[in-house]
Design a protein around this motif. Structure first.
Motif, PDB file in Angstrom:
ATOM      1  N   THR A   1      45.175  34.949  39.979  1.00 51.92           N
ATOM      2  CA  THR A   1      43.779  35.377  40.087  1.00 51.92           C
ATOM      3  C   THR A   1      43.679  36.828  40.528  1.00 51.92           C
ATOM      4  O   THR A   1      42.874  37.612  39.983  1.00 51.92           O
ATOM      5  N   LEU A   2      44.479  37.225  41.489  1.00 49.37           N
ATOM      6  CA  LEU A   2      44.467  38.613  41.936  1.00 49.37           C
ATOM      7  C   LEU A   2      44.957  39.567  40.851  1.00 49.37           C
ATOM      8  O   LEU A   2      44.442  40.681  40.714  1.00 49.37           O
ATOM      9  N   MET A   3      45.954  39.125  40.074  1.00 44.16           N
ATOM     10  CA  MET A   3      46.439  39.965  38.976  1.00 44.16           C
ATOM     11  C   MET A   3      45.372  40.154  37.907  1.00 44.16           C
ATOM     12  O   MET A   3      45.195  41.241  37.353  1.00 44.16           O
ATOM     13  N   SER A   4      44.635  39.081  37.587  1.00 42.48           N
ATOM     14  CA  SER A   4      43.584  39.191  36.572  1.00 42.48           C
ATOM     15  C   SER A   4      42.423  40.056  37.052  1.00 42.48           C
ATOM     16  O   SER A   4      41.748  40.701  36.249  1.00 42.48           O
ATOM     17  N   MET A   5      42.183  40.105  38.357  1.00 44.74           N
ATOM     18  CA  MET A   5      41.112  40.941  38.913  1.00 44.74           C
ATOM     19  C   MET A   5      41.566  42.371  39.168  1.00 44.74           C
ATOM     20  O   MET A   5      40.757  43.213  39.562  1.00 44.74           O
ATOM     21  N   GLY A   6      42.834  42.649  38.950  1.00 43.94           N
ATOM     22  CA  GLY A   6      43.325  44.011  39.141  1.00 43.94           C
ATOM     23  C   GLY A   6      43.652  44.354  40.577  1.00 43.94           C
ATOM     24  O   GLY A   6      43.917  45.523  40.885  1.00 43.94           O
ATOM     25  N   MET A   7      43.663  43.390  41.449  1.00 40.80           N
ATOM     26  CA  MET A   7      43.979  43.637  42.867  1.00 40.80           C
ATOM     27  C   MET A   7      45.488  43.484  43.073  1.00 40.80           C
ATOM     28  O   MET A   7      45.979  42.496  43.630  1.00 40.80           O
ATOM     29  N   ILE A   8      46.228  44.461  42.595  1.00 43.12           N
ATOM     30  CA  ILE A   8      47.681  44.377  42.642  1.00 43.12           C
ATOM     31  C   ILE A   8      48.209  44.669  44.034  1.00 43.12           C
ATOM     32  O   ILE A   8      49.202  44.090  44.490  1.00 43.12           O
ATOM     33  N   MET A   9      47.533  45.569  44.731  1.00 48.50           N
ATOM     34  CA  MET A   9      48.026  45.983  46.043  1.00 48.50           C
ATOM     35  C   MET A   9      47.730  44.977  47.150  1.00 48.50           C
ATOM     36  O   MET A   9      48.281  45.088  48.234  1.00 48.50           O
ATOM     37  N   LEU A  10      46.859  44.007  46.887  1.00 50.97           N
ATOM     38  CA  LEU A  10      46.511  43.025  47.910  1.00 50.97           C
ATOM     39  C   LEU A  10      47.579  41.936  47.958  1.00 50.97           C
ATOM     40  O   LEU A  10      47.883  41.321  46.931  1.00 50.97           O
ATOM     41  N   PRO A  11      48.188  41.665  49.129  1.00 51.38           N
ATOM     42  CA  PRO A  11      49.239  40.628  49.198  1.00 51.38           C
ATOM     43  C   PRO A  11      48.664  39.245  48.927  1.00 51.38           C
ATOM     44  O   PRO A  11      47.671  38.836  49.552  1.00 51.38           O
TER      45      PRO A  11
END
Length: 264
Positions: free
Chosen positions: A222-232
């Motif tokens: 889900t984080l990858m699809s939202m573009g939040m790559i830097m968030l652990p």
């Protein structure tokens, strides 16, 4: 300048005696501790010799044997009871949830200890009635007490030991394979029991990892699809893991599984 040199020289002269005094006091204290460490055991051993000579030698040997058993009690607890499986499973659970030191090690060991006492209570009551109470009433000797106390533990270990593990150590010890399991020596039963416990604990740990690993995969995708790559992903998935564990009443299910997984 001359006055400063005189003051420094006098200050250095005053510092040397203080340093030497401190060293002397330290050496005196260390010497006192050394003398106490040397002479106190000698006095204690002399007192023990007096007790052995003037008193009953057999009672002294019995006290030494009981002290040896008490010293080996933690190892006996780990090797012959269900403590090992419980503490390993709880450690796997903590790691699967992504918690570092919560619950702390003291809490895990305390919970494991009291669950062990709860699960082993039928075995302990059997040891109390068949071995301890007759020995307390002086109806049996100490050797008979150890034999009768070890019999319920041996039965418990054999009931919870896999046949392939028992056969493995029987072959390694070159014992007669036709010998019944109840007649096997304790040196063969204990390692077989510990091997079986480690296998079961790792299987339970693997099953505990699966739902929490699925949550990690869902959160990370889900984080990858939202573009939040830097968030652990672990920071986001941890509250969901805790929520899932609480909603399914995880502690009750885990303790029930552990308690019913042993054959008494």
């Amino acid at each position: 300048m001359a006055m400063r040199k005189i003051i420094k020289s006098t200050g250095n002269q005053n510092k040397k005696p203080l340093w030497r005094k401190v060293m002397k006091k330290t050496l005196l204290v260390l010497g006192a501790f050394f003398l106490a460490a040397v002479f106190l055991p000698m006095q204690a051993s002399a007192a023990a010799v007096d007790v052995n000579i003037n008193g009953n030698g057999s009672s002294t040997l019995e006290i030494i044997e009981m002290l040896t058993i008490l010293a080996l009690l933690p190892s006996i607890l780990i090797m012959t009871t269900c403590f090992t499986r419980i503490v390993i499973v709880l450690s796997f659970l903590r790691n699967a949830m992504g918690l570092q030191q919560t619950p702390p090690n003291q809490v895990l060991i305390g919970v494991s200890l009291f669950l062990t006492l709860f699960i082993m209570s039928p075995v302990l009551s059997k040891i109390n009635t068949e071995a301890y109470q007759p020995y307390k009433a002086e109806q049996i000797t100490q050797e008979e007490f150890l034999q009768k106390a070890g019999k319920p533990l041996k039965e418990f270990m054999l009931k919870n030991t896999k046949k392939e593990d028992l056969n493995l150590f029987v072959n390694l010890s070159k014992q007669d394979s036709s010998t019944q399991a109840e007649e096997m020596p304790i040196t063969v039963v204990i390692p077989a029991f510990m091997t079986s416990e480690l296998k079961r604990a790792f299987i339970i740990g693997f099953l505990l990892y699966i739902p929490f690993m699925i949550i990690d995969m869902i959160v990370s995708s889900t984080l990858m699809s939202m573009g939040m790559i830097m968030l652990p992903p672990a920071t986001i998935s941890l509250p969901f893991k805790l929520l899932l564990f609480v909603l399914v009443n995880g502690w009750d299910l885990l303790f029930k599984t552990l308690a019913t997984g042993f054959h008494l």
